[in-house]
Design an enzyme around this catalytic site. Structure first.
Site, PDB file in Angstrom:
ATOM      1  N   HIS A 247       0.838  -1.198   0.000  1.00  0.00           N
ATOM      2  CA  HIS A 247       0.000   0.000   0.000  1.00  0.00           C
ATOM      3  C   HIS A 247       0.875   1.252   0.000  1.00  0.00           C
ATOM      4  CE1 HIS A 247      -3.972   1.890   0.889  1.00  0.00           C
ATOM      5  NE2 HIS A 247      -3.217   2.841   1.416  1.00  0.00           N
ATOM      6  N   ASP A 332       3.229   8.746 -12.802  1.00  0.00           N
ATOM      7  CA  ASP A 332       3.582   8.018 -11.586  1.00  0.00           C
ATOM      8  C   ASP A 332       5.086   8.108 -11.373  1.00  0.00           C
ATOM      9  OD1 ASP A 332       3.933   5.928  -9.592  1.00  0.00           O
ATOM     10  OD2 ASP A 332       1.986   5.145 -10.214  1.00  0.00           O
ATOM     11  N   ARG A 334       6.681   6.341  -8.552  1.00  0.00           N
ATOM     12  CA  ARG A 334       6.893   5.507  -7.369  1.00  0.00           C
ATOM     13  C   ARG A 334       8.075   4.547  -7.453  1.00  0.00           C
ATOM     14  NH1 ARG A 334       0.712   3.896  -6.014  1.00  0.00           N
ATOM     15  NH2 ARG A 334       0.476   4.273  -8.250  1.00  0.00           N
ATOM     16  N   SER A 356      -4.144  -6.721  -4.263  1.00  0.00           N
ATOM     17  CA  SER A 356      -3.843  -5.543  -5.077  1.00  0.00           C
ATOM     18  C   SER A 356      -4.348  -5.780  -6.490  1.00  0.00           C
ATOM     19  CB  SER A 356      -2.337  -5.266  -5.105  1.00  0.00           C
ATOM     20  OG  SER A 356      -2.027  -4.217  -5.995  1.00  0.00           O
TER      21      SER A 356
END
Length: 421
Positions: A247, A332, A334, A356
């Site tokens: 998460h 994104d 990440r 997920s």
């Protein structure tokens, strides 16, 4: 106002540290060595620059707060932590992955046991601080209480306490980047990575460019929290079922319950699946990364929210990622390539239930050599009305779903129905 006390070394800081300027007593780091002594301790001390063998400072994300405390006189710059009784409350590992220089590159696998592993160096004056801490706690969320009340979770007194509180082992991890390994993951040259890190932080860490002998960097970013549920000795044992939820931080939803996204519902659902698996004799692991707004930051995320709602035609799935890219320049940030490190540190080789829908997380995990048996999507009834746009956009972009990816007509119907309920 209390005036800070200064030593001469703090009054005249070294603006850069070319080879030979510092580090004469530094311990060499040989990343990937199985023996922590042969590997070498990570020393980001500011007390004795001669001992430093890394770029950056311990607890990098909080180094600026430390500076404020020193500047105001609240903290003495030469303070040394008393680590009495701070050792992990449980022990696990080492696992073979700890000695693989390719499996773990974004934090120190020995970061929780420095008190024992490097005690002899600590007595010699080396300021060696843990970069991982392990403790026990209870997690109490209304969603878990609701799961108990509705019979999805049962109170056993060990994993689920009366009242619906969940017993967990908590792990906090500070980032420790082995730069050659980070560069290899990103498929770039180490020199290129160093130059961009230096430039994009406004030259905050000149050692990135002047000290190529220092291969380890303590970046000023948030770390990782891990919540382990059940018998932690089974996490790395393929004979027991394991559920995992990876998460990424969403403060507005995780903490404050904003209904524009599915983050808190998925967080609670992940904990529930992990608890169910632990109650069935296995274990669960919820991995929480501090990567607010897909690594873009909360300010950027809120700007995107405004842009989505105010655009012509209103918020819609077809423009969900485009609006993010218009503001941030990218959809994104990440760096999923680094995400599986924590799973390898836990000794995980197989995930029975991966909670997920993200194809990017899934691909990063299986590409790192970890097997995934089942992918668990968020139940449709947990998706808030205002998050229908988000979930539809993500499914269209490749997120896992057991059903069919809706077309544009179906998207409008789903979104319209959700907004009127």
């Amino acid at each position: 106002m209390q005036k800070p006390r200064h030593t001469s070394e703090h009054r005249h800081p070294v603006l850069t540290s070319h080879l030979g300027r510092s580090g004469s007593q530094a311990i060499p780091i040989h990343w990937g060595e199985a023996d922590p002594i042969k590997r070498g301790a990570v020393v980001g001390t500011l007390r004795n620059p001669a001992h430093r063998n890394v770029i950056g400072a311990h607890s990098g994300g909080y180094a600026v707060y430390r500076a404020l405390a020193v500047a105001s006189g609240a903290l003495q710059p030469n303070h040394r932590a008393d680590l009495t009784n701070t050792a992990p409350v449980v022990n696990f590992g080492p696992h073979p992955s700890w000695a693989d220089p390719h499996k773990i590159v974004s934090f120190d696998p020995f970061g929780a046991i420095v008190g024992d592993a490097y005690s002899s160096l600590y007595t010699k004056g080396y300021d060696i601080l843990p970069t991982i801490a392990i403790t026990k706690a209870h997690v109490n969320m209304p969603e878990l209480q609701d799961a108990v009340a509705k019979g999805r979770l049962s109170v056993d007194g060990q994993i689920i306490k009366s009242g619906g509180s969940l017993v967990v082992t908590k792990v906090a991890i500070d980032p420790v980047w082995y730069l050659p390994g980070i560069a290899q993951r990103l498929k770039v040259e180490e020199s290129h990575l160093r130059r961009i890190l230096c430039q994009q932080t406004g030259g905050m860490f000149p050692e990135l460019m002047t000290r190529f002998d220092l291969k380890v960097f303590l970046p000023p970013i948030g770390g990782i929290s891990v919540y382990l549920i059940g018998d932690i000795s089974t996490i790395s044992d393929r004979n027991y079922p394991l559920a995992v939820r990876v998460h990424d931080e969403c403060n507005g939803s995780d903490v404050f319950g904003s209904d524009i996204c599915t983050c808190r519902p998925y967080l609670a659902h992940g904990l529930e699946v992990c608890a169910q698996t632990a109650l069935a004799g296995g274990a669960g692991a919820l991995i929480y990364f501090r990567k607010e707004g897909r690594g873009l930051g909360e300010v950027t995320k809120f700007l995107v929210y405004n842009a989505r709602k105010r655009q012509e035609g209103g918020d819609r799935a077809a423009a969900y990622f485009t609006r993010t890219e218009c503001v941030a320049g990218v959809q994104d940030m990440r760096a999923y390539e680094l995400m599986p490190d924590v799973l390898h540190w836990l000794g995980i080789t197989r995930i029975d239930r991966f909670v997920s829908m993200s194809d990017m997380k899934y691909n990063a995990i299986i590409n790192s050599g970890i097997e995934v048996i089942e992918r668990v999507p968020i139940p449709e009834e947990l998706i808030p009305p205002d998050a229908q746009v988000e979930i539809a956009a993500k499914q269209a972009a490749g997120y896992y779903t057991k059903g069919e990816v809706p077309d544009e007509v179906a998207l409008k119907e789903i979104i319209g129905r959700g907004l009127t309920e």
